[in-house]
Scaffold this active site. Structure first.
Site, short mmCIF file in Angstrom:
data_model
loop_
_atom_site.label_atom_id
_atom_site.label_comp_id
_atom_site.label_asym_id
_atom_site.label_seq_id
_atom_site.Cartn_x
_atom_site.Cartn_y
_atom_site.Cartn_z
N LYS A 43 3.71 3.43 -73.87
CA LYS A 43 3.36 4.52 -72.96
C LYS A 43 2.93 5.73 -73.75
CE LYS A 43 5.25 7.67 -69.47
NZ LYS A 43 6.43 8.09 -68.70
N GLU A 77 6.40 2.30 -65.79
CA GLU A 77 6.38 3.63 -66.38
C GLU A 77 7.72 4.33 -66.20
OE1 GLU A 77 4.15 7.96 -65.77
OE2 GLU A 77 3.24 6.16 -64.90
N GLU A 88 11.83 18.28 -62.96
CA GLU A 88 12.51 17.39 -63.91
C GLU A 88 13.54 18.15 -64.74
OE1 GLU A 88 11.46 13.61 -66.76
OE2 GLU A 88 9.88 14.69 -65.70
N GLU A 113 -4.73 12.85 -60.62
CA GLU A 113 -3.30 13.19 -60.64
C GLU A 113 -3.06 14.55 -61.30
OE1 GLU A 113 0.69 11.49 -62.80
OE2 GLU A 113 -0.57 10.02 -61.76
#
Length: 462
Positions: free
Chosen positions: A213, A306, A258, A446
């Site tokens: 990733k 992911e 987050e 995105e």
């Protein structure tokens, strides 16, 4: 510093603040960390620490522990965030030219579980009294009595003038935002086409097996001729994105969903996000929007992969500091006004390491950067980021938050944010997790969904 570091914390009994802590976001130089009606707001600055490089977290930790070790602390409230407090923002990269910082304010207002308090911090030798602390708060908020000033702050409208606090529905402010006259957007470090090429190059590297990733970010620059009002931006973010943590530290502003690490006593918690769906994509879909998000996100092998990488990254790095740890077996859907995310909460009981419980900054040193903002393996992803982004992220995607003398603290990842670079100039950042199967055009879309919170708060339509 010629005198002892001293602090006084007193309860704000009987004070009712309409709108909670966000009602104190009335100055452009405010320091803040708020969620819903709670958190911390700081005014002024009595000292700061700055550092750069790979040891920035540990150097800041040593500085803070030395500062509070012999501090004269009077605290009748005894909650996380009372007593000595510093707000902080750290560069994402150990190679960044951006200076990481801890800032110790003169005045802190805190709200937690319905309790409100006021802390005054000083190196001066004069007496610290509740009356003096209230007077200092008045000085920072304006003039008049504390009750009058805080009521005016709570009742201020989006333009800073007295008015009614806008109603909310589903966590989002109903009142439409005024548009910033003449505001323009400019290309950042890479054009859209060049950034999509970087995404394609990242996917190609992933397919070689070099990494699983990669997180690639891009920037855009907004120019607002009427001027950037940081306090207004923060109020808008706090009102619209109530499930996020709204932060403001030295020109870095945003509302992150987050949580990198929250420490309270020996308990540490984190919220991991990976997997994103633009809410605009649900228009015209049959059924409930949340059902659509669950079907598309939780049912996507790419999105689940992911997310699993991000969870494994955090838990493996936190494990050496933990006696016990638990995480959600299944991610949940975090619903925000602009996007849905796959999210997981992780909770750990901290173990003693070399005779003491690790501090917030020691944990951050071990955890950052996680796969959620860098990729995995970390070193391979980090090197590829430097090669492909052509961007110094500065504080974007770095830790931002606060800590106190007791070892408590909350540190989010500086996402959905921007750096105010001048009176009318703001640099916005957004990034995407890239895995095998990522499509450059979809990843670009995105980033625009993730720019939306800041663009809205600046009064810019896109």
């Amino acid at each position: 510093m010629t005198s002892t570091f001293r602090t006084l914390t007193v309860p704000l009994d009987g004070q009712q603040f309409a709108g909670g802590l966000p009602s104190f976001l009335v100055r452009d130089d405010v320091l803040c960390w708020t969620r819903r009606e709670a958190g911390l707001v700081g005014f002024g600055e009595i000292t700061r620490f700055t550092a750069a490089g790979p040891e920035r977290f540990l150097e800041a930790d040593i500085w803070w522990r030395h500062l509070v070790l012999e501090a004269d602390i009077s605290d009748s409230v005894q909650l996380p965030g009372t007593g000595p407090v510093a707000f902080g923002s750290f560069a994402f990269s150990k190679t960044s030219a951006h200076e990481s910082r801890l800032i110790v304010p003169e005045i802190v207002v805190g709200v937690r579980d319905g309790q409100a308090w006021l802390t005054q911090l000083t190196f001066d030798g004069g007496p610290l009294t509740p009356e003096g602390a209230l007077t200092a708060l008045d000085r920072w908020l304006g003039s008049g009595s504390t009750a009058e000033t805080t009521t005016a702050a709570a009742d201020s409208g989006g333009d800073g003038t007295p008015g009614k606090v806008p109603a909310t529905a589903g966590g989002a402010v109903v009142r439409p935002l005024p548009l910033a006259a003449g505001a323009t957007l400019h290309t950042g470090s890479l054009s859209e086409e060049d950034w999509k090429a970087a995404v394609a190059a990242g996917v190609a590297e992933i397919r070689t097996g070099a990494l699983e990733k990669l997180v690639l970010a891009r920037d855009i620059v907004a120019t607002v001729p009427t001027g950037v009002n940081a306090a207004k931006v923060l109020r808008e973010l706090a009102g619209r994105y109530r499930e996020c943590w709204t932060y403001g530290v030295d020109g870095l502003v945003g509302a992150t969903p987050e949580m990198l690490i929250q420490v309270e006593g020996r308990t540490a918690q984190a919220r991991v996000l990976a997997g994103t769906l633009d809410r605009r994509d649900a228009h015209g879909e049959d059924g409930l929007p949340l059902d659509y998000a669950t079907r598309v996100l939780a049912g996507s092998e790419k999105q689940r992969h992911e997310h699993e990488i991000a969870i494994q990254s955090l838990t493996s790095q936190l494990a050496p500091f933990s006696e016990a740890m638990n995480a959600h077996d299944e991610p949940f859907i975090l619903e925000l006004p602009n996007v849905w995310h796959l999210a997981s909460d992780v909770k750990a009981e901290l173990a003693e390491v070399e005779g003491h419980v690790p501090t917030c900054l020691a944990l951050i040193n071990a955890l950052h950067p996680t796969a959620a903002v860098c990729g995995t393996p970390t070193q391979v992803a980090g090197a590829l980021i430097r090669k492909l982004e052509h961007l110094d992220r500065g504080p974007y995607a770095g830790p931002v938050g606060w800590l106190d003398a007791a070892g408590n603290g909350e540190w989010g990842i500086a996402l959905r944010g921007a750096v105010i670079e001048g009176p009318d100039t703001v640099r916005l950042y957004a990034g995407c997790g890239i895995v095998d199967g990522s499509q450059p055009e979809a990843e670009l879309a995105e980033t625009w969904a993730k720019f939306r919170p800041m663009l809205e708060s600046l009064g810019i339509q896109n």
